[in-house]
Motif scaffolding. Structure first.
Motif, PDB file in Angstrom:
ATOM      1  N   LEU A 156       0.823  -1.210   0.000  1.00  0.00           N
ATOM      2  CA  LEU A 156       0.000   0.000   0.000  1.00  0.00           C
ATOM      3  C   LEU A 156       0.860   1.264   0.000  1.00  0.00           C
ATOM      4  O   LEU A 156       0.473   2.286  -0.583  1.00  0.00           O
ATOM      5  CB  LEU A 156      -0.972  -0.007   1.183  1.00  0.00           C
ATOM      6  CG  LEU A 156      -2.162  -0.951   1.026  1.00  0.00           C
ATOM      7  CD1 LEU A 156      -2.917  -1.099   2.337  1.00  0.00           C
ATOM      8  CD2 LEU A 156      -3.099  -0.475  -0.075  1.00  0.00           C
ATOM      9  N   ILE A 157       2.030   1.210   0.625  1.00  0.00           N
ATOM     10  CA  ILE A 157       2.941   2.360   0.576  1.00  0.00           C
ATOM     11  C   ILE A 157       3.399   2.594  -0.859  1.00  0.00           C
ATOM     12  O   ILE A 157       3.400   3.732  -1.350  1.00  0.00           O
ATOM     13  CB  ILE A 157       4.145   2.153   1.523  1.00  0.00           C
ATOM     14  CG1 ILE A 157       3.689   2.252   2.983  1.00  0.00           C
ATOM     15  CG2 ILE A 157       5.249   3.175   1.231  1.00  0.00           C
ATOM     16  CD1 ILE A 157       4.745   1.840   3.998  1.00  0.00           C
ATOM     17  N   VAL A 158       3.770   1.525  -1.554  1.00  0.00           N
ATOM     18  CA  VAL A 158       4.170   1.646  -2.965  1.00  0.00           C
ATOM     19  C   VAL A 158       2.996   2.171  -3.795  1.00  0.00           C
ATOM     20  O   VAL A 158       3.159   3.053  -4.657  1.00  0.00           O
ATOM     21  CB  VAL A 158       4.682   0.294  -3.510  1.00  0.00           C
ATOM     22  CG1 VAL A 158       4.910   0.351  -5.010  1.00  0.00           C
ATOM     23  CG2 VAL A 158       5.952  -0.118  -2.779  1.00  0.00           C
ATOM     24  N   GLY A 173      -0.309  15.804  -1.235  1.00  0.00           N
ATOM     25  CA  GLY A 173       0.244  15.430   0.070  1.00  0.00           C
ATOM     26  C   GLY A 173      -0.562  14.386   0.816  1.00  0.00           C
ATOM     27  O   GLY A 173      -0.055  13.758   1.747  1.00  0.00           O
ATOM     28  N   THR A 174      -1.786  14.169   0.408  1.00  0.00           N
ATOM     29  CA  THR A 174      -2.664  13.236   1.115  1.00  0.00           C
ATOM     30  C   THR A 174      -2.095  11.821   1.233  1.00  0.00           C
ATOM     31  O   THR A 174      -2.165  11.225   2.312  1.00  0.00           O
ATOM     32  CB  THR A 174      -4.052  13.210   0.453  1.00  0.00           C
ATOM     33  OG1 THR A 174      -4.564  14.538   0.422  1.00  0.00           O
ATOM     34  CG2 THR A 174      -5.013  12.309   1.215  1.00  0.00           C
ATOM     35  N   MET A 233       0.836   7.000   4.501  1.00  0.00           N
ATOM     36  CA  MET A 233       2.087   6.222   4.476  1.00  0.00           C
ATOM     37  C   MET A 233       2.713   6.091   5.856  1.00  0.00           C
ATOM     38  O   MET A 233       3.340   5.073   6.150  1.00  0.00           O
ATOM     39  CB  MET A 233       3.095   6.868   3.524  1.00  0.00           C
ATOM     40  CG  MET A 233       2.788   6.654   2.073  1.00  0.00           C
ATOM     41  SD  MET A 233       4.132   7.330   1.095  1.00  0.00           S
ATOM     42  CE  MET A 233       3.239   7.947  -0.300  1.00  0.00           C
ATOM     43  N   ILE A 234       2.535   7.083   6.699  1.00  0.00           N
ATOM     44  CA  ILE A 234       3.168   7.053   8.025  1.00  0.00           C
ATOM     45  C   ILE A 234       2.628   5.904   8.873  1.00  0.00           C
ATOM     46  O   ILE A 234       3.413   5.070   9.346  1.00  0.00           O
ATOM     47  CB  ILE A 234       3.023   8.424   8.727  1.00  0.00           C
ATOM     48  CG1 ILE A 234       3.806   9.483   7.944  1.00  0.00           C
ATOM     49  CG2 ILE A 234       3.503   8.354  10.172  1.00  0.00           C
ATOM     50  CD1 ILE A 234       3.500  10.902   8.343  1.00  0.00           C
ATOM     51  N   ILE A 262       3.084  -0.099  10.662  1.00  0.00           N
ATOM     52  CA  ILE A 262       2.603  -1.481  10.545  1.00  0.00           C
ATOM     53  C   ILE A 262       3.648  -2.346   9.848  1.00  0.00           C
ATOM     54  O   ILE A 262       3.963  -3.451  10.299  1.00  0.00           O
ATOM     55  CB  ILE A 262       1.261  -1.528   9.790  1.00  0.00           C
ATOM     56  CG1 ILE A 262       0.170  -0.831  10.598  1.00  0.00           C
ATOM     57  CG2 ILE A 262       0.862  -2.973   9.480  1.00  0.00           C
ATOM     58  CD1 ILE A 262      -1.091  -0.545   9.817  1.00  0.00           C
ATOM     59  N   ALA A 263       4.192  -1.852   8.749  1.00  0.00           N
ATOM     60  CA  ALA A 263       5.198  -2.619   8.002  1.00  0.00           C
ATOM     61  C   ALA A 263       6.414  -2.912   8.879  1.00  0.00           C
ATOM     62  O   ALA A 263       6.956  -4.022   8.856  1.00  0.00           O
ATOM     63  CB  ALA A 263       5.615  -1.855   6.744  1.00  0.00           C
ATOM     64  N   TRP A 264       6.831  -1.940   9.663  1.00  0.00           N
ATOM     65  CA  TRP A 264       7.984  -2.140  10.542  1.00  0.00           C
ATOM     66  C   TRP A 264       7.662  -3.162  11.631  1.00  0.00           C
ATOM     67  O   TRP A 264       8.462  -4.045  11.919  1.00  0.00           O
ATOM     68  CB  TRP A 264       8.401  -0.813  11.169  1.00  0.00           C
ATOM     69  CG  TRP A 264       9.564  -0.959  12.093  1.00  0.00           C
ATOM     70  CD1 TRP A 264       9.532  -0.998  13.452  1.00  0.00           C
ATOM     71  CD2 TRP A 264      10.936  -1.117  11.728  1.00  0.00           C
ATOM     72  NE1 TRP A 264      10.792  -1.162  13.949  1.00  0.00           N
ATOM     73  CE2 TRP A 264      11.682  -1.238  12.915  1.00  0.00           C
ATOM     74  CE3 TRP A 264      11.607  -1.167  10.511  1.00  0.00           C
ATOM     75  CZ2 TRP A 264      13.061  -1.403  12.915  1.00  0.00           C
ATOM     76  CZ3 TRP A 264      12.974  -1.324  10.522  1.00  0.00           C
ATOM     77  CH2 TRP A 264      13.679  -1.440  11.715  1.00  0.00           C
ATOM     78  N   ASN A 265       6.494  -3.059  12.204  1.00  0.00           N
ATOM     79  CA  ASN A 265       6.096  -3.976  13.268  1.00  0.00           C
ATOM     80  C   ASN A 265       5.982  -5.409  12.774  1.00  0.00           C
ATOM     81  O   ASN A 265       6.259  -6.353  13.507  1.00  0.00           O
ATOM     82  CB  ASN A 265       4.772  -3.514  13.886  1.00  0.00           C
ATOM     83  CG  ASN A 265       4.345  -4.375  15.035  1.00  0.00           C
ATOM     84  OD1 ASN A 265       3.544  -5.289  14.848  1.00  0.00           O
ATOM     85  ND2 ASN A 265       4.883  -4.108  16.216  1.00  0.00           N
TER      86      ASN A 265
END
Length: 151
Positions: free
Chosen positions: A90-92, A111-112, A117-118, A123-126
């Motif tokens: 989803l970030i990509v 910017g939305t 992404m934040i 979530i991706a890091w966790n």
């Protein structure tokens, strides 16, 4: 000495539970957003979504594909093992949306995507060990024989 160790373990356990709750909350809220507010209007071809994709200059097929990708990402966020890869995808996806908004939409609301992404990055890091495992890489679980992260 023993009471200090016990207190440290209790504090770590409470902290771990709050992190788990926080990440689950992010996953649920983002899944609701991507499924309901983002994918559904595209899949139902609501006038607002059709207008945007007409302005981009691609066919309606692209609107449906976009809606399906967003829906798949939303479902993936709710599946524990797929949450990391779904957040990364989803970030990509949002990076592509950012570029599209800069080029086809003349920067309107560019910017939305970054606002979403934040929490997706959190979530991706966790869930990075699950992502590594799905990609066939040795994650903390395999190296230590235990879960390398919080559930």
């Amino acid at each position: 000495m023993t009471s200090t160790v016990t207190a440290t373990i209790d504090t770590a356990a409470k902290s771990s539970k709050s992190v788990v709750r926080g990440v689950w909350t992010l996953r649920i809220l983002l899944a609701l957003f991507f499924a309901g507010a983002s994918a559904l209007p595209k899949l139902l071809a609501l006038p607002a979504a059709v207008t945007v994709f007409d302005a981009i200059g691609v066919g309606h097929w692209f609107m449906y594909v976009t809606g399906l990708l967003e829906l798949a990402g939303a479902v993936g966020l709710l599946v524990r093992r797929l949450a990391g890869p779904a957040a990364t995808a989803l970030i990509v996806f949002l990076l592509c949306a950012f570029v599209t908004q800069l080029t086809a939409m003349h920067g309107e609301n560019a910017g939305t995507p970054f606002l979403f992404m934040i929490p997706l990055a959190v979530i991706a890091w966790n869930r990075r060990a699950d992502t590594a495992e799905l990609l066939g890489r040795r994650g903390p679980r395999q190296a230590t024989g235990q879960r390398g992260q919080l559930r």
